[in-house]
Scaffold this motif. Sequence first.
Motif, PDB file in Angstrom:
ATOM      1  N   THR A   1       0.823  -1.152  -0.106  1.00 36.81           N
ATOM      2  CA  THR A   1       0.060  -0.011  -0.044  1.00 36.81           C
ATOM      3  C   THR A   1       0.888   1.441  -0.174  1.00 36.81           C
ATOM      4  O   THR A   1       0.576   2.338  -0.713  1.00 36.81           O
ATOM      5  CB  THR A   1      -1.037   0.126   1.297  1.00 36.81           C
ATOM      6  OG1 THR A   1      -1.890  -1.255   1.254  1.00 36.81           O
ATOM      7  CG2 THR A   1      -1.734   1.260   1.193  1.00 36.81           C
ATOM      8  N   LYS A   2       1.940   1.059   0.743  1.00 39.72           N
ATOM      9  CA  LYS A   2       2.791   2.519   1.033  1.00 39.72           C
ATOM     10  C   LYS A   2       3.449   2.656  -0.461  1.00 39.72           C
ATOM     11  O   LYS A   2       3.426   3.909  -0.909  1.00 39.72           O
ATOM     12  CB  LYS A   2       3.986   2.006   2.132  1.00 39.72           C
ATOM     13  CG  LYS A   2       4.963   3.314   1.998  1.00 39.72           C
ATOM     14  CD  LYS A   2       5.948   3.089   3.354  1.00 39.72           C
ATOM     15  CE  LYS A   2       6.794   4.099   3.485  1.00 39.72           C
ATOM     16  NZ  LYS A   2       7.676   3.907   4.351  1.00 39.72           N
TER      17      LYS A   2
ATOM     18  N   TYR B   1     -10.436  -7.220   9.964  1.00 37.74           N
ATOM     19  CA  TYR B   1     -11.201  -6.835  11.250  1.00 37.74           C
ATOM     20  C   TYR B   1     -10.225  -6.956  12.664  1.00 37.74           C
ATOM     21  O   TYR B   1     -10.825  -6.699  13.585  1.00 37.74           O
ATOM     22  CB  TYR B   1     -12.081  -8.040  11.175  1.00 37.74           C
ATOM     23  CG  TYR B   1     -11.708  -9.495  11.738  1.00 37.74           C
ATOM     24  CD1 TYR B   1     -11.593  -9.889  12.968  1.00 37.74           C
ATOM     25  CD2 TYR B   1     -11.153 -10.311  10.774  1.00 37.74           C
ATOM     26  CE1 TYR B   1     -11.147 -11.080  13.289  1.00 37.74           C
ATOM     27  CE2 TYR B   1     -10.615 -11.539  11.073  1.00 37.74           C
ATOM     28  CZ  TYR B   1     -10.843 -11.988  12.460  1.00 37.74           C
ATOM     29  OH  TYR B   1     -10.215 -13.070  12.748  1.00 37.74           O
ATOM     30  N   PHE B   2      -9.088  -7.475  12.495  1.00 37.10           N
ATOM     31  CA  PHE B   2      -8.224  -7.475  13.725  1.00 37.10           C
ATOM     32  C   PHE B   2      -8.033  -5.978  14.213  1.00 37.10           C
ATOM     33  O   PHE B   2      -7.755  -4.981  13.526  1.00 37.10           O
ATOM     34  CB  PHE B   2      -6.774  -7.976  13.160  1.00 37.10           C
ATOM     35  CG  PHE B   2      -6.781  -9.365  12.897  1.00 37.10           C
ATOM     36  CD1 PHE B   2      -6.717 -10.389  13.852  1.00 37.10           C
ATOM     37  CD2 PHE B   2      -6.723 -10.004  11.651  1.00 37.10           C
ATOM     38  CE1 PHE B   2      -6.818 -11.842  13.604  1.00 37.10           C
ATOM     39  CE2 PHE B   2      -6.647 -11.102  11.311  1.00 37.10           C
ATOM     40  CZ  PHE B   2      -6.796 -12.060  12.193  1.00 37.10           C
ATOM     41  N   ASP B   3      -8.078  -5.778  15.453  1.00 42.84           N
ATOM     42  CA  ASP B   3      -8.051  -4.673  16.114  1.00 42.84           C
ATOM     43  C   ASP B   3      -6.823  -3.962  15.884  1.00 42.84           C
ATOM     44  O   ASP B   3      -6.879  -2.609  16.016  1.00 42.84           O
ATOM     45  CB  ASP B   3      -8.197  -4.830  17.655  1.00 42.84           C
ATOM     46  CG  ASP B   3      -9.586  -5.310  18.288  1.00 42.84           C
ATOM     47  OD1 ASP B   3     -10.547  -5.019  17.421  1.00 42.84           O
ATOM     48  OD2 ASP B   3      -9.458  -6.074  19.129  1.00 42.84           O
ATOM     49  N   GLU B   4      -5.787  -4.521  15.844  1.00 44.11           N
ATOM     50  CA  GLU B   4      -4.541  -3.812  15.631  1.00 44.11           C
ATOM     51  C   GLU B   4      -4.165  -3.602  14.164  1.00 44.11           C
ATOM     52  O   GLU B   4      -2.978  -3.037  13.651  1.00 44.11           O
ATOM     53  CB  GLU B   4      -3.203  -4.595  16.219  1.00 44.11           C
ATOM     54  CG  GLU B   4      -3.594  -4.727  17.735  1.00 44.11           C
ATOM     55  CD  GLU B   4      -2.369  -5.750  18.327  1.00 44.11           C
ATOM     56  OE1 GLU B   4      -1.024  -5.222  18.191  1.00 44.11           O
ATOM     57  OE2 GLU B   4      -2.554  -6.650  18.769  1.00 44.11           O
ATOM     58  N   PHE B   5      -5.196  -4.001  12.988  1.00 43.98           N
ATOM     59  CA  PHE B   5      -4.690  -3.820  11.671  1.00 43.98           C
ATOM     60  C   PHE B   5      -4.367  -2.508  11.118  1.00 43.98           C
ATOM     61  O   PHE B   5      -3.574  -2.359  10.658  1.00 43.98           O
ATOM     62  CB  PHE B   5      -5.979  -4.396  11.124  1.00 43.98           C
ATOM     63  CG  PHE B   5      -5.701  -4.804   9.494  1.00 43.98           C
ATOM     64  CD1 PHE B   5      -5.205  -6.263   9.234  1.00 43.98           C
ATOM     65  CD2 PHE B   5      -5.487  -3.884   8.550  1.00 43.98           C
ATOM     66  CE1 PHE B   5      -5.031  -6.624   8.084  1.00 43.98           C
ATOM     67  CE2 PHE B   5      -5.207  -4.467   7.310  1.00 43.98           C
ATOM     68  CZ  PHE B   5      -5.044  -5.710   7.048  1.00 43.98           C
ATOM     69  N   ALA B   6      -5.318  -1.734  11.431  1.00 43.28           N
ATOM     70  CA  ALA B   6      -5.296  -0.127  11.064  1.00 43.28           C
ATOM     71  C   ALA B   6      -3.941   0.252  11.506  1.00 43.28           C
ATOM     72  O   ALA B   6      -3.411   1.036  10.854  1.00 43.28           O
ATOM     73  CB  ALA B   6      -6.486   0.726  11.351  1.00 43.28           C
ATOM     74  N   ALA B   7      -3.703   0.077  12.780  1.00 41.61           N
ATOM     75  CA  ALA B   7      -2.527   0.710  13.449  1.00 41.61           C
ATOM     76  C   ALA B   7      -1.188   0.483  12.787  1.00 41.61           C
ATOM     77  O   ALA B   7      -0.460   1.079  12.577  1.00 41.61           O
ATOM     78  CB  ALA B   7      -2.511   0.402  14.755  1.00 41.61           C
ATOM     79  N   VAL B   8      -1.111  -1.041  12.264  1.00 44.01           N
ATOM     80  CA  VAL B   8       0.117  -1.238  11.482  1.00 44.01           C
ATOM     81  C   VAL B   8       0.122  -0.572  10.259  1.00 44.01           C
ATOM     82  O   VAL B   8       1.337  -0.012  10.063  1.00 44.01           O
ATOM     83  CB  VAL B   8       0.095  -2.769  11.299  1.00 44.01           C
ATOM     84  CG1 VAL B   8       1.160  -3.256  10.276  1.00 44.01           C
ATOM     85  CG2 VAL B   8       0.099  -3.682  12.307  1.00 44.01           C
ATOM     86  N   PHE B   9      -1.025  -0.262   9.604  1.00 45.90           N
ATOM     87  CA  PHE B   9      -0.913   0.700   8.185  1.00 45.90           C
ATOM     88  C   PHE B   9      -0.700   1.916   8.454  1.00 45.90           C
ATOM     89  O   PHE B   9       0.121   2.633   7.771  1.00 45.90           O
ATOM     90  CB  PHE B   9      -2.390   0.449   7.562  1.00 45.90           C
ATOM     91  CG  PHE B   9      -2.423  -0.781   6.546  1.00 45.90           C
ATOM     92  CD1 PHE B   9      -2.589  -0.598   5.262  1.00 45.90           C
ATOM     93  CD2 PHE B   9      -2.315  -1.973   7.151  1.00 45.90           C
ATOM     94  CE1 PHE B   9      -2.816  -1.627   4.313  1.00 45.90           C
ATOM     95  CE2 PHE B   9      -2.488  -3.002   6.230  1.00 45.90           C
ATOM     96  CZ  PHE B   9      -2.560  -2.812   4.744  1.00 45.90           C
ATOM     97  N   SER B  10      -1.131   2.586   9.433  1.00 47.10           N
ATOM     98  CA  SER B  10      -0.766   3.900   9.867  1.00 47.10           C
ATOM     99  C   SER B  10       0.888   4.182  10.291  1.00 47.10           C
ATOM    100  O   SER B  10       1.402   5.071   9.710  1.00 47.10           O
ATOM    101  CB  SER B  10      -1.532   4.282  11.350  1.00 47.10           C
ATOM    102  OG  SER B  10      -3.117   4.326  10.748  1.00 47.10           O
ATOM    103  N   LYS B  11       1.188   3.078  10.927  1.00 48.44           N
ATOM    104  CA  LYS B  11       2.704   3.357  11.219  1.00 48.44           C
ATOM    105  C   LYS B  11       3.625   3.023  10.014  1.00 48.44           C
ATOM    106  O   LYS B  11       4.635   3.778   9.643  1.00 48.44           O
ATOM    107  CB  LYS B  11       3.135   1.887  12.266  1.00 48.44           C
ATOM    108  CG  LYS B  11       4.532   2.142  12.455  1.00 48.44           C
ATOM    109  CD  LYS B  11       4.710   1.005  13.554  1.00 48.44           C
ATOM    110  CE  LYS B  11       6.497   1.135  13.919  1.00 48.44           C
ATOM    111  NZ  LYS B  11       6.650   0.069  15.110  1.00 48.44           N
TER     112      LYS B  11
END
Length: 276
Positions: free
Chosen positions: A220-221, A240-250
Amino acid sequence: MVDLKDVNKTLKAFNDIVNTKKHNPFDKKGSLKVGVDLGTSSIVLAILDEENNPVYGSFEFAEVVRDGLVVNYIEAVQIVTRLVQEAEEVLGVELTEAATAVPPGTLGNDYKVVSNVLESAGLTVTTVVDEPSAAACLLNLDKGAVIDVGGGTTGISIIENFKAVETMDEPTGGTHMSLVLAGYHKVSVKEAELIKRDREQEKTTFMIIKPVVDKMADITKQFLSEYPVEPLFVVGGASYFDEFAAVFSKYLGKDVKRPDYPQFVTPIGIAIASKQ
């Protein structure tokens, strides 16, 4: 402009209906908006009222689509027929038409087959929309990007005027998570799928499949380096994993938002697009 609180309210209402197998009140004299999403790991039926409020929803796990292509036509028709008949029994109305969606860039016979599935199930196809544009319909996203993490692929789409204008589709998705889990636990892929969906094991499971998520984020990056757009939304059942979006944001160095119940964003968007 995206109002994520409003979007999440709609998604929660739809999820509640799916889990209770009941329906919300609706005017039987009014028209219903029906969407059918033929996904890689499931087929989802979404029904809304004229104001886009969820009326009914259901889904069935299925392996009839691979990389956006229908690979088991007969089973796909059988499942759609079954979902529609169950909806008609619950709602007490006949469903005669519906919208559906295809991955962006789908052409020719592959494009027609998706419509043929619905028609063979007794439905008139009102609209065939591309999946990221369907997601943009629910999100009310006029400009930004939709990252759709499905069973077989990760699709990144640039949205302008609520439509996908540039898209990249990479063959890394939920199936690859399951393969990693199967190898780690030394079980079959089907057993790994059940582990992946078990919310009680989510933290441990996410640690195991995180390298796959890292790869999705890196893909994506690279794509978005040519399109510095915001806001960014991640949708699709594999996210759907709770931490999924945070990995992408980082990885991206930008805020990546993920709606609640991301697996239902596209199906509801398809229903919204059915009467546009």
